[in-house]
Design a protein around this motif. Sequence first.
Motif, mmCIF file in Angstrom:
data_model
loop_
_atom_site.group_PDB
_atom_site.id
_atom_site.type_symbol
_atom_site.label_atom_id
_atom_site.label_comp_id
_atom_site.label_asym_id
_atom_site.label_seq_id
_atom_site.Cartn_x
_atom_site.Cartn_y
_atom_site.Cartn_z
ATOM 1 N N ARG A 114 0.867 -1.188 0.000
ATOM 2 C CA ARG A 114 0.000 0.000 0.000
ATOM 3 C C ARG A 114 0.894 1.225 0.000
ATOM 4 N N PHE A 126 4.390 -4.530 3.488
ATOM 5 C CA PHE A 126 4.305 -5.040 4.854
ATOM 6 C C PHE A 126 3.775 -6.461 4.776
ATOM 7 N N ALA A 283 -3.140 -0.823 15.839
ATOM 8 C CA ALA A 283 -3.890 -1.997 15.374
ATOM 9 C C ALA A 283 -2.924 -3.078 14.904
ATOM 10 N N LEU A 309 -3.458 -10.218 10.295
ATOM 11 C CA LEU A 309 -2.619 -9.646 11.342
ATOM 12 C C LEU A 309 -1.426 -8.957 10.697
ATOM 13 N N GLY A 310 -1.051 -7.820 11.233
ATOM 14 C CA GLY A 310 0.110 -7.084 10.726
ATOM 15 C C GLY A 310 1.378 -7.646 11.340
ATOM 16 N N ASP A 312 4.494 -7.021 10.749
ATOM 17 C CA ASP A 312 5.548 -6.051 11.082
ATOM 18 C C ASP A 312 5.328 -5.496 12.494
HETATM 19 P P1 AMP Z 1 -6.388 -3.900 7.597
HETATM 20 O O1 AMP Z 1 -7.168 -5.036 7.040
HETATM 21 O O2 AMP Z 1 -6.121 -2.806 6.660
HETATM 22 O O3 AMP Z 1 -6.937 -3.400 8.893
HETATM 23 O O4 AMP Z 1 -4.976 -4.536 7.955
HETATM 24 C C1 AMP Z 1 -4.843 -5.517 8.937
HETATM 25 C C2 AMP Z 1 -3.587 -5.272 9.722
HETATM 26 O O5 AMP Z 1 -2.463 -5.185 8.842
HETATM 27 C C3 AMP Z 1 -3.567 -3.958 10.472
HETATM 28 O O6 AMP Z 1 -4.210 -4.083 11.714
HETATM 29 C C4 AMP Z 1 -2.099 -3.690 10.624
HETATM 30 O O7 AMP Z 1 -1.580 -4.401 11.726
HETATM 31 C C5 AMP Z 1 -1.522 -4.274 9.357
HETATM 32 N N1 AMP Z 1 -1.242 -3.204 8.374
HETATM 33 C C6 AMP Z 1 -2.108 -2.587 7.550
HETATM 34 N N2 AMP Z 1 -1.477 -1.675 6.799
HETATM 35 C C7 AMP Z 1 -0.178 -1.707 7.146
HETATM 36 C C8 AMP Z 1 0.996 -1.012 6.717
HETATM 37 N N3 AMP Z 1 0.967 -0.108 5.761
HETATM 38 N N4 AMP Z 1 2.181 -1.329 7.312
HETATM 39 C C9 AMP Z 1 2.246 -2.264 8.284
HETATM 40 N N5 AMP Z 1 1.173 -2.952 8.714
HETATM 41 C C10 AMP Z 1 -0.026 -2.686 8.167
#
Ligand code: AMP
Length: 421
Positions: A114, A126, A283, A309-310, A312
Motif C-alpha cells: 500500500r 508489509f 492496530a 494480522l500485521g 511487522d
Molecule cells: P487492515 O485489514 O487494513 O486493517 O490490515 C490488517 C492489519 O495489517 C492492520 O491491523 C495492521 O496491523 C496491518 N497493516 C495494515 N497496513 C499496514 C501497513 N501499511 N504497514 C504495516 N502494517 C499494516
Amino acid sequence: MSQRISGVKGMIDLLPPDIAVWQALEAAARETFRRFGYEEARTPVAEDTALFVRSVGEATDIVGKEMYTFQDKAGRSLSLRPEGTAPLVRAYVEHAVAQREPVTRWWYLGPMFRYERMKTGRYRQFWQAGAEAYGVSAPAQETELIDLAMQLFRALGLDGIRVELNSLGDPETRGVYLESLRSFLRAHRSELCAECQERTEKNPLRVFDCKNPGCQAVVAGAPAITEALSDEARAHFEVVQRQLSLLGIPFRVNPRMVRGIDYYTRTAFEFLSDDPVLGTASAVGGGGRYDRLVKELGGPDTPAVGWALGMDRLFLLLQAKGVVQPARPVLFVAVAEEGAADAALALVSRLRRAGHRVEFDARGGSLKSQMKRADKSGAAYALVLGSRELTSGEAQLKPLAGGEPVPLRLDALESALAARR
Ligand code: AMP
C-alpha cells in the motif's frame, strides 16, 4: 563508475539477527493455524486491478489512493495486492472449491503493498498473516477466528493485545443507518475536512476512518451503527459476545470501529495494543464477516469470515520483549596449522551431513583469530584440529562459555554433539 542504489522507500529489508524474530513469529503462526485445522493457500502478489476495486471498494483509501497499479506489457491493469482476502476469494471461486467441500478454512502469509505514509509500524510493503473461513454463517465462526488470533498472541507471549468488536449489520438494513449518518454529517459539514465532505455523500462510513482531529470530534457524536441493527444481526452479534465470554476472551464493543474496507457485514473486529513501540500504529490486526463477497466475485452464495494480522507490528512487539534468541552453532572447528585445513573441511562437512550446525573459518588465519570468530559465532563448543589430533584420532571439545575441555574420539563426534544439542 560505481553507483549505489537504495531500496524502495517504505519497503524494508528483513535481515539477521532480526530475522530470527520473524521466523519465530511465522513458526508460531503456522503452528496455531495447524491446531485449528486451517490449511495454507498461496496466491500471486499481483491481481487484476478490478478485483480490488470490486471487493475492497472504489471509495476506500486503499483502492482510491494506495494501490500500486501498473500496466503489464499486454496492456492489462494489474495491482500489487493491498490485502489478502480478495485474492483468496478469487482463488476460492476460480477453483470451484465450494463444490468440493461445504466448509473451507485457509490461511496465508505474505507481503502486501500500500502506498501509505511511512511511520513506525507502517510501511509500503508489509507482511500479513491471515485466516479465512468459508461456508459457515453461524456466529461460532467469528468466535473461532478471534480465539485463533488470541491463541497465537498467547503463543508469542504477547498478553497486552485487546479485542474491539462491532457489528456493521446487514446491507439491507445498513441503508437506513447510512441515511441517518449522512444527515448527521451534513449538519456538521463545515467541521469536516474537504475529503470527508466528499465521503459524506459517497461513502459516509469512511468518515469514521479519517485521522483528522476535527472529523474525529464530529464522528464521536454520530449515531451508532449498533443502534440500527436488524433483529437478526443483533441476535447474531449477541451470540458472538456470549461465546467470547464463554471462552474467557475479554472484548470491548466499539460502535465507531467500521474498518477501512467495504466488504464487511455483521461482525467486525480489531486487535489492538497500547505498547509504545508501535507509536500510533496500535492496530495489530483486524477482520470480520463478509457474507456477500464470494457471490459478488462470481461464486455461489457463501458466508465467510476472516482476519489479517500485521506481522511487522507483531515483530516490533516481539522484538521489544527480547525473548527470541538467534539460533547458535553447536560447534566451531578451528585449525591449528595449515596442513589440517582439508581434514577440518571434511570433518565440518561430515558433521553437517549428520544434521549438526557447525561453523569454521574458511579464510583460515591464525588460531587466535579463529578462536575470536568462534566466540563471536556463539557456538557452544570449539574443537581445534592439528596434526596431533589427526594422528591420534582424538581431540578436545572445549565449552566456549567456560568449563573443562572434554576429550573424545573424532569418529564419535556425531553422537557426542547429538547428546549435547
Ligand atoms: P487492515 O485489514 O487494513 O486493517 O490490515 C490488517 C492489519 O495489517 C492492520 O491491523 C495492521 O496491523 C496491518 N497493516 C495494515 N497496513 C499496514 C501497513 N501499511 N504497514 C504495516 N502494517 C499494516
